[in-house]
Design a protein around this motif. Structure first.
Motif, PDB file in Angstrom:
ATOM      1  N   GLN A  90     -19.051  83.456  20.903  1.00 33.87           N
ATOM      2  CA  GLN A  90     -19.334  84.631  21.727  1.00 33.87           C
ATOM      3  C   GLN A  90     -18.294  84.830  22.821  1.00 33.87           C
ATOM      4  OE1 GLN A  90     -23.292  84.301  23.252  1.00 33.87           O
ATOM      5  NE2 GLN A  90     -24.229  84.616  21.263  1.00 33.87           N
ATOM      6  N   GLY A  91     -17.155  84.178  22.709  1.00 39.32           N
ATOM      7  CA  GLY A  91     -16.095  84.320  23.697  1.00 39.32           C
ATOM      8  C   GLY A  91     -15.523  85.717  23.779  1.00 39.32           C
ATOM      9  N   GLY A  92     -15.757  86.489  22.746  1.00 41.21           N
ATOM     10  CA  GLY A  92     -15.313  87.881  22.759  1.00 41.21           C
ATOM     11  C   GLY A  92     -13.806  88.009  22.604  1.00 41.21           C
ATOM     12  N   ALA A  93     -13.232  88.907  23.374  1.00 39.11           N
ATOM     13  CA  ALA A  93     -11.810  89.211  23.261  1.00 39.11           C
ATOM     14  C   ALA A  93     -10.940  88.156  23.934  1.00 39.11           C
ATOM     15  CB  ALA A  93     -11.532  90.579  23.864  1.00 39.11           C
ATOM     16  N   TYR A  94     -11.542  87.251  24.670  1.00 38.85           N
ATOM     17  CA  TYR A  94     -10.776  86.235  25.391  1.00 38.85           C
ATOM     18  C   TYR A  94     -11.337  84.850  25.055  1.00 38.85           C
ATOM     19  CZ  TYR A  94      -7.935  84.517  29.329  1.00 38.85           C
ATOM     20  OH  TYR A  94      -7.005  83.883  30.109  1.00 38.85           O
ATOM     21  N   PRO A  95     -10.951  84.294  23.893  1.00 38.32           N
ATOM     22  CA  PRO A  95     -11.486  82.998  23.477  1.00 38.32           C
ATOM     23  C   PRO A  95     -10.924  81.850  24.324  1.00 38.32           C
ATOM     24  CG  PRO A  95      -9.848  83.750  21.923  1.00 38.32           C
ATOM     25  CD  PRO A  95     -10.042  84.860  22.910  1.00 38.32           C
ATOM     26  N   PHE A  96     -11.582  80.716  24.235  1.00 36.53           N
ATOM     27  CA  PHE A  96     -11.196  79.570  25.052  1.00 36.53           C
ATOM     28  C   PHE A  96      -9.784  79.101  24.747  1.00 36.53           C
ATOM     29  CE2 PHE A  96     -11.261  74.945  26.002  1.00 36.53           C
ATOM     30  CZ  PHE A  96     -11.391  75.052  27.373  1.00 36.53           C
ATOM     31  N   SER A  97      -9.339  79.201  23.498  1.00 32.01           N
ATOM     32  CA  SER A  97      -7.973  78.763  23.161  1.00 32.01           C
ATOM     33  C   SER A  97      -6.941  79.603  23.924  1.00 32.01           C
ATOM     34  CB  SER A  97      -7.742  78.857  21.657  1.00 32.01           C
ATOM     35  OG  SER A  97      -7.942  80.189  21.219  1.00 32.01           O
ATOM     36  N   ARG A  98      -7.160  80.897  23.996  1.00 25.16           N
ATOM     37  CA  ARG A  98      -6.239  81.768  24.758  1.00 25.16           C
ATOM     38  C   ARG A  98      -6.358  81.488  26.251  1.00 25.16           C
ATOM     39  NH1 ARG A  98      -1.474  83.748  25.231  1.00 25.16           N
ATOM     40  NH2 ARG A  98      -1.457  85.458  26.708  1.00 25.16           N
ATOM     41  N   PHE A  99      -7.574  81.224  26.715  1.00 20.68           N
ATOM     42  CA  PHE A  99      -7.794  80.881  28.121  1.00 20.68           C
ATOM     43  C   PHE A  99      -7.005  79.623  28.493  1.00 20.68           C
ATOM     44  CE2 PHE A  99     -10.167  78.697  31.476  1.00 20.68           C
ATOM     45  CZ  PHE A  99     -10.307  79.708  32.412  1.00 20.68           C
ATOM     46  N   GLN A 100      -7.011  78.627  27.616  1.00 22.86           N
ATOM     47  CA  GLN A 100      -6.237  77.402  27.865  1.00 22.86           C
ATOM     48  C   GLN A 100      -4.749  77.705  27.938  1.00 22.86           C
ATOM     49  OE1 GLN A 100      -7.741  74.887  24.667  1.00 22.86           O
ATOM     50  NE2 GLN A 100      -8.399  73.423  26.236  1.00 22.86           N
ATOM     51  N   GLN A 101      -4.263  78.593  27.087  1.00 23.39           N
ATOM     52  CA  GLN A 101      -2.844  78.945  27.125  1.00 23.39           C
ATOM     53  C   GLN A 101      -2.476  79.614  28.443  1.00 23.39           C
ATOM     54  OE1 GLN A 101      -2.142  81.428  23.755  1.00 23.39           O
ATOM     55  NE2 GLN A 101      -2.317  79.744  22.274  1.00 23.39           N
ATOM     56  N   ASP A 102      -3.384  80.402  28.990  1.00 25.56           N
ATOM     57  CA  ASP A 102      -3.093  81.124  30.232  1.00 25.56           C
ATOM     58  C   ASP A 102      -3.221  80.247  31.476  1.00 25.56           C
ATOM     59  OD1 ASP A 102      -2.564  83.468  28.907  1.00 25.56           O
ATOM     60  OD2 ASP A 102      -4.597  84.258  29.148  1.00 25.56           O
ATOM     61  N   TRP A 103      -4.157  79.292  31.487  1.00 27.52           N
ATOM     62  CA  TRP A 103      -4.479  78.585  32.724  1.00 27.52           C
ATOM     63  C   TRP A 103      -4.170  77.091  32.715  1.00 27.52           C
ATOM     64  CZ3 TRP A 103      -5.363  81.505  36.763  1.00 27.52           C
ATOM     65  CH2 TRP A 103      -5.799  82.814  36.557  1.00 27.52           C
ATOM     66  N   SER A 104      -3.723  76.552  31.614  1.00 29.13           N
ATOM     67  CA  SER A 104      -3.421  75.120  31.540  1.00 29.13           C
ATOM     68  C   SER A 104      -2.226  74.760  32.414  1.00 29.13           C
ATOM     69  CB  SER A 104      -3.131  74.734  30.093  1.00 29.13           C
ATOM     70  OG  SER A 104      -2.699  73.399  30.010  1.00 29.13           O
ATOM     71  N   ARG A 105      -2.210  73.534  32.886  1.00 32.57           N
ATOM     72  CA  ARG A 105      -1.101  73.072  33.740  1.00 32.57           C
ATOM     73  C   ARG A 105       0.217  73.005  32.979  1.00 32.57           C
ATOM     74  NH1 ARG A 105      -2.889  68.851  38.154  1.00 32.57           N
ATOM     75  NH2 ARG A 105      -4.833  69.819  38.764  1.00 32.57           N
ATOM     76  N   THR A 106       0.138  72.737  31.685  1.00 30.13           N
ATOM     77  CA  THR A 106       1.364  72.561  30.897  1.00 30.13           C
ATOM     78  C   THR A 106       1.716  73.788  30.079  1.00 30.13           C
ATOM     79  OG1 THR A 106       0.060  71.623  29.090  1.00 30.13           O
ATOM     80  CG2 THR A 106       0.968  70.076  30.719  1.00 30.13           C
ATOM     81  N   SER A 107       1.004  74.869  30.256  1.00 26.14           N
ATOM     82  CA  SER A 107       1.225  76.057  29.445  1.00 26.14           C
ATOM     83  C   SER A 107       2.499  76.794  29.862  1.00 26.14           C
ATOM     84  CB  SER A 107       0.036  76.997  29.578  1.00 26.14           C
ATOM     85  OG  SER A 107       0.314  78.220  28.963  1.00 26.14           O
ATOM     86  N   PRO A 108       3.307  77.235  28.907  1.00 24.06           N
ATOM     87  CA  PRO A 108       4.483  78.047  29.254  1.00 24.06           C
ATOM     88  C   PRO A 108       4.092  79.480  29.672  1.00 24.06           C
ATOM     89  CG  PRO A 108       4.328  77.787  26.884  1.00 24.06           C
ATOM     90  CD  PRO A 108       3.249  76.926  27.478  1.00 24.06           C
ATOM     91  N   ASP A 109       2.862  79.912  29.336  1.00 20.23           N
ATOM     92  CA  ASP A 109       2.410  81.257  29.700  1.00 20.23           C
ATOM     93  C   ASP A 109       1.921  81.339  31.139  1.00 20.23           C
ATOM     94  OD1 ASP A 109       2.964  82.085  27.150  1.00 20.23           O
ATOM     95  OD2 ASP A 109       0.917  81.799  26.430  1.00 20.23           O
ATOM     96  N   ASN A 110       1.720  80.198  31.778  1.00 19.72           N
ATOM     97  CA  ASN A 110       1.245  80.166  33.158  1.00 19.72           C
ATOM     98  C   ASN A 110       2.436  80.353  34.083  1.00 19.72           C
ATOM     99  OD1 ASN A 110       0.167  79.624  35.652  1.00 19.72           O
ATOM    100  ND2 ASN A 110      -0.765  77.676  35.064  1.00 19.72           N
ATOM    101  N   GLU A 111       2.561  81.530  34.679  1.00 22.90           N
ATOM    102  CA  GLU A 111       3.730  81.833  35.501  1.00 22.90           C
ATOM    103  C   GLU A 111       3.654  81.231  36.901  1.00 22.90           C
ATOM    104  OE1 GLU A 111       2.885  86.192  37.240  1.00 22.90           O
ATOM    105  OE2 GLU A 111       3.037  86.085  35.078  1.00 22.90           O
ATOM    106  N   TYR A 112       2.543  80.633  37.268  1.00 21.90           N
ATOM    107  CA  TYR A 112       2.391  80.051  38.606  1.00 21.90           C
ATOM    108  C   TYR A 112       2.650  78.545  38.619  1.00 21.90           C
ATOM    109  CZ  TYR A 112       0.326  84.509  39.728  1.00 21.90           C
ATOM    110  OH  TYR A 112       0.117  85.846  39.906  1.00 21.90           O
ATOM    111  N   GLY A 113       2.830  77.960  37.454  1.00 17.70           N
ATOM    112  CA  GLY A 113       3.013  76.515  37.392  1.00 17.70           C
ATOM    113  C   GLY A 113       1.676  75.810  37.606  1.00 17.70           C
ATOM    114  N   VAL A 114       1.742  74.603  38.098  1.00 15.50           N
ATOM    115  CA  VAL A 114       0.519  73.859  38.374  1.00 15.50           C
ATOM    116  C   VAL A 114      -0.142  74.485  39.608  1.00 15.50           C
ATOM    117  CG1 VAL A 114      -0.448  71.614  38.992  1.00 15.50           C
ATOM    118  CG2 VAL A 114       1.475  71.750  37.399  1.00 15.50           C
TER     119      VAL A 114
END
Length: 168
Positions: A90-114
């Motif tokens: 039921q995650g809808g249009a924003y599943p947890f896998s995409r959420f991890q890509q956006d907010w993870s500490r090691t994600s390249p998609d996170n433009e703020y870094g840690v």
């Protein structure tokens, strides 16, 4: 009873009524000021103050969970569903896998870094949602703009091109 038979003026009753009236007016004023302070001193109408208070709390709780790298808890706050793991479809249009890509500490998609710290710089009602600008890691520009929906209590990214002006 005629006009000439008016009742005697009761000074004690009149003083008591005046004290009750001014006391009630002072109490209402004190409650309004307290509510305004608790809501974060929003520059908005009083009927939007609860949205400000709940939106600020949700954004703070969300970013605290992201700072602690507790992404399942942060996703539960984002979706306003603490038991989201019981029904992950039921995650809808924003599943947890995409959420991890956006907010993870090691994600390249996170433009703020840690993400180590955050500060809410501004919050304004925009349409039917609360638009919140958050300064990440002490940055003075490039605020993260999130929206809080007071009806569903969910968080989301701000619409494209919509940002709060934080000054020069």
């Amino acid at each position: 009873m005629t006009l000439l038979d008016a009742p005697k003026f009761d000074e004690v009753k009149e003083r008591r009524n005046r004290v009750v009236f001014y006391g009630a007016a002072g109490l209402v004023f004190a409650l309004l000021v307290s509510w305004w302070l608790v809501a974060g001193r929003p520059v908005d109408w009083p009927w939007n103050w609860n949205a400000h208070m709940l939106g600020r709390m949700a954004v703070n709780n969300f970013l605290d969970a992201v700072e602690q790298n507790d992404l399942p808890k942060a996703y539960g706050i984002w979706q306003h569903d603490k038991d989201w793991q019981q029904h992950p479809a039921q995650g809808g249009a924003y599943p947890f896998s995409r959420f991890q890509q956006d907010w993870s500490r090691t994600s390249p998609d996170n433009e703020y870094g840690v993400i180590q710290s955050h500060k809410i710089a501004a919050a304004r009602v925009y349409g039917n949602v609360l638009l919140v600008a958050v300064l990440i890691n002490g940055r003075k520009s490039g605020a993260l703009n999130l929206t809080y929906d007071p009806k569903t209590h969910t968080l989301d990214f701000s619409p494209p091109g919509e940002e709060l002006y934080l000054g020069p």
